[in-house]
Design an enzyme around this catalytic site. Structure first.
Site, PDB file in Angstrom:
ATOM      1  N   HIS A   1       0.914  -1.187  -0.097  1.00  0.00           N
ATOM      2  CA  HIS A   1       0.006   0.045  -0.045  1.00  0.00           C
ATOM      3  C   HIS A   1       0.975   1.227   0.020  1.00  0.00           C
ATOM      4  O   HIS A   1       0.241   2.496   0.584  1.00  0.00           O
ATOM      5  CB  HIS A   1      -1.222  -0.040   1.106  1.00  0.00           C
ATOM      6  CG  HIS A   1      -1.657  -1.229   1.248  1.00  0.00           C
ATOM      7  ND1 HIS A   1      -2.767  -1.380   0.108  1.00  0.00           N
ATOM      8  CD2 HIS A   1      -2.080  -2.121   2.086  1.00  0.00           C
ATOM      9  CE1 HIS A   1      -3.386  -2.418   0.373  1.00  0.00           C
ATOM     10  NE2 HIS A   1      -3.058  -2.833   1.529  1.00  0.00           N
TER      11      HIS A   1
ATOM     12  N   HIS B   1      -4.526  -0.765   7.500  1.00  0.00           N
ATOM     13  CA  HIS B   1      -4.401  -1.110   6.033  1.00  0.00           C
ATOM     14  C   HIS B   1      -3.237  -1.962   5.787  1.00  0.00           C
ATOM     15  O   HIS B   1      -3.568  -3.053   5.204  1.00  0.00           O
ATOM     16  CB  HIS B   1      -4.307   0.020   5.396  1.00  0.00           C
ATOM     17  CG  HIS B   1      -4.645   0.074   3.780  1.00  0.00           C
ATOM     18  ND1 HIS B   1      -5.654  -0.710   3.557  1.00  0.00           N
ATOM     19  CD2 HIS B   1      -4.236   0.831   2.855  1.00  0.00           C
ATOM     20  CE1 HIS B   1      -5.715  -0.600   2.156  1.00  0.00           C
ATOM     21  NE2 HIS B   1      -5.140   0.422   1.845  1.00  0.00           N
TER      22      HIS B   1
END
Ligand SMILES: *[C@@H]1O[C@H](CO)[C@@H](O)[C@H](O)[C@H]1NC(C)=O
Ligand SMILES: *[C@@H]1O[C@H](CO)[C@@H](O)[C@H](O)[C@H]1NC(C)=O
Length: 449
Positions: free
Chosen positions: A300, A327
């Site tokens: 990410h 995340h």
């Protein structure tokens, strides 16, 4: 080589490997664990009970019934089975393709005493639950872990959180990993009920909460229906961003998946919310959202950049102490940072997307480790933030070492209030706000006053 020789070579190699492993690391990173088999409740009893803070001295109780005629009231009191107060609530339900949810009840109870155990029952029947309200003042303890899911590792993380003496659970996004399979929202509700019915769970959305399908515009219909947070209580028009206060801490939950540029409703709301923070009453200022701004894991990379560009100056000017994100399925803690570099008046950024979901860990890091990154490890685990007083907080991170919680990172964090950063910053904040729309005039007036 004949068979025997092959075997000998293999044994030798294996021996060397084992030797290396024991010399270089005594911790072997585990593989993802399988999803748990949780059966959805077919009983008529209220189920999937969870609670959340809902304005000063109030708590929202949420539960689901299969029976559409089941009422939405909560009976509660401070002794078991003796309910001297009743609160009436509201309900909702939703459909998603072929799936129809049960009746989802949301009932706000209070005013409640601080640091007190209450016994309660939902809808007038079924089991009794008990909850403990947060204290009025420090110390207060938060448990933190994002990206939970519902695997064997999730179970391990939840067990550890259950054992730590926390007041409020903070979840920076990605709850059920239902990913459009709606019954998985129900099993997630069952899985977390033992914890989420006893302490407030404050959550914000992650990418896995977004379940758009063609023609269905509201991708957050399941999340918003089931995990209603105190957005109305905090002057927000969206369940995707809100704020709340507990025991001397102002906590802002932002939405990585709602518009955030400077013309957005979220930005406008954030600006207004920050202007209301009173650092005498709440010396600590925390922010949570899903996609991290400071992340040296390869997973990410850059996904938080746009939001960071839009909102970091505002958070910096307001003197945010700690930012918690998820995340990335690993743990990372920064030094105090701003604008990509070290800054003693910036926030400590912590990425803690390591709750244990089925996707497994994010193993690859950018090397060398950036200067701002103080600690990083790709393991499942959870964090504990104990805010001791107006100047000191103790942060610790606990890895799931098989099924044992082992503390591998900890640090004392001193508040920006106590560091003298805020006086200089208030001027900067004023500058930023003067460049905003006239809505902020009230705040500037307040400051000048
Ligand atoms: C909360 O209550 C417990 C026991 O009832 C007490 O030991 C503790 O000091 C209280 N905490 C605060 C912050 O008031
Ligand atoms: C706050 O807590 C820290 C750590 O326990 C302690 O050193 C400090 O003296 C405390 N400050 C106040 C004002 O009580």
């Amino acid at each position: 080589m004949n068979d025997m020789e092959v075997k000998l070579v293999l044994i030798h190699t294996l021996g060397l490997l084992l030797l290396c492993a024991t010399v270089t690391a005594n911790y072997v990173r585990p593989l993802p664990r399988k999803p748990l088999h949780i059966s959805s409740s077919h009983s008529n009893h209220p189920h999937q009970v969870h609670i959340s803070l809902a304005g000063i001295n109030h708590m929202r109780v949420t539960w689901i019934t299969n029976d559409k005629n089941s009422p939405s009231y909560v009976e509660y009191g401070i002794s078991p089975a003796r309910y001297d107060t009743v609160a009436e609530g509201e309900y909702t339900s939703y459909s998603y393709m072929l799936y129809s949810s049960g009746k989802i009840h949301h009932t706000v109870i209070g005013p409640l005493e601080h640091n007190t155990t209450y016994f309660y029952r939902c809808g007038g029947y079924g089991p009794e639950f008990q909850l403990k309200t947060p204290p009025a003042q420090f110390p207060v303890t938060f448990a933190v872990a994002g990206d939970l899911g519902q695997t064997g590792w999730t179970k391990s993380t939840l067990d550890h959180i259950d054992q730590c003496n926390y007041d409020v659970y903070l979840l920076p996004g990605d709850l059920s990993y239902a990913d459009r399979m709606q019954h998985l929202w129900d099993t997630f509700g069952e899985l977390v009920e033992p914890l989420a019915s006893t302490r407030p769970w404050m959550v914000t959305q992650g990418n896995h909460e977004k379940e758009n399908i063609l023609l269905l515009e509201d991708g957050f219909v399941s999340y918003n229906s089931r995990w209603k947070m105190p957005f109305e209580e905090s002057g927000s028009t969206s369940n995707l961003y809100y704020s709340f206060e507990t025991a001397g801490v102002h906590i802002i939950m932002l939405g990585s998946y709602a518009d955030y540029d400077e013309y957005s409703e979220q930005y406008r709301w954030l600006n207004a919310d920050l202007s209301k923070v009173d650092r005498e009453r709440t010396p600590w200022l925390l922010v949570l959202f899903h996609a991290p701004w400071y992340n040296s894991n390869r997973a990410h990379q850059g996904e938080g950049d746009d939001m960071m560009a839009a909102m970091e100056p505002l958070l910096y000017a307001a003197g945010v102490d700690i930012v918690l994100a998820g995340h990335v399925h690993a743990y990372e803690r920064s030094k105090r940072v701003y604008n990509g570099g070290l800054d003693p008046c910036g926030a400590v950024h912590i990425t803690i997307g390591d709750g244990g979901n089925r996707e497994g860990l994010a193993h690859r890091y950018i090397n060398p480790q950036p200067k701002w990154s103080e600690f990083r490890e790709d393991s499942f685990g959870h964090g504990e933030l104990k805010i001791v007083n107006s100047t000191h907080a103790f942060w610790s991170w606990h890895r799931n070492d098989d099924d044992e919680a082992v503390k591998v990172d900890d640090i004392w964090i001193t508040s920006l209030v106590s560091s003298g950063c805020l006086d200089k910053k208030r001027l900067k904040l004023m500058n930023i706000l003067t460049n905003q729309a006239t809505e902020t005039d009230a705040f500037i007036y307040q400051l000048v006053e």
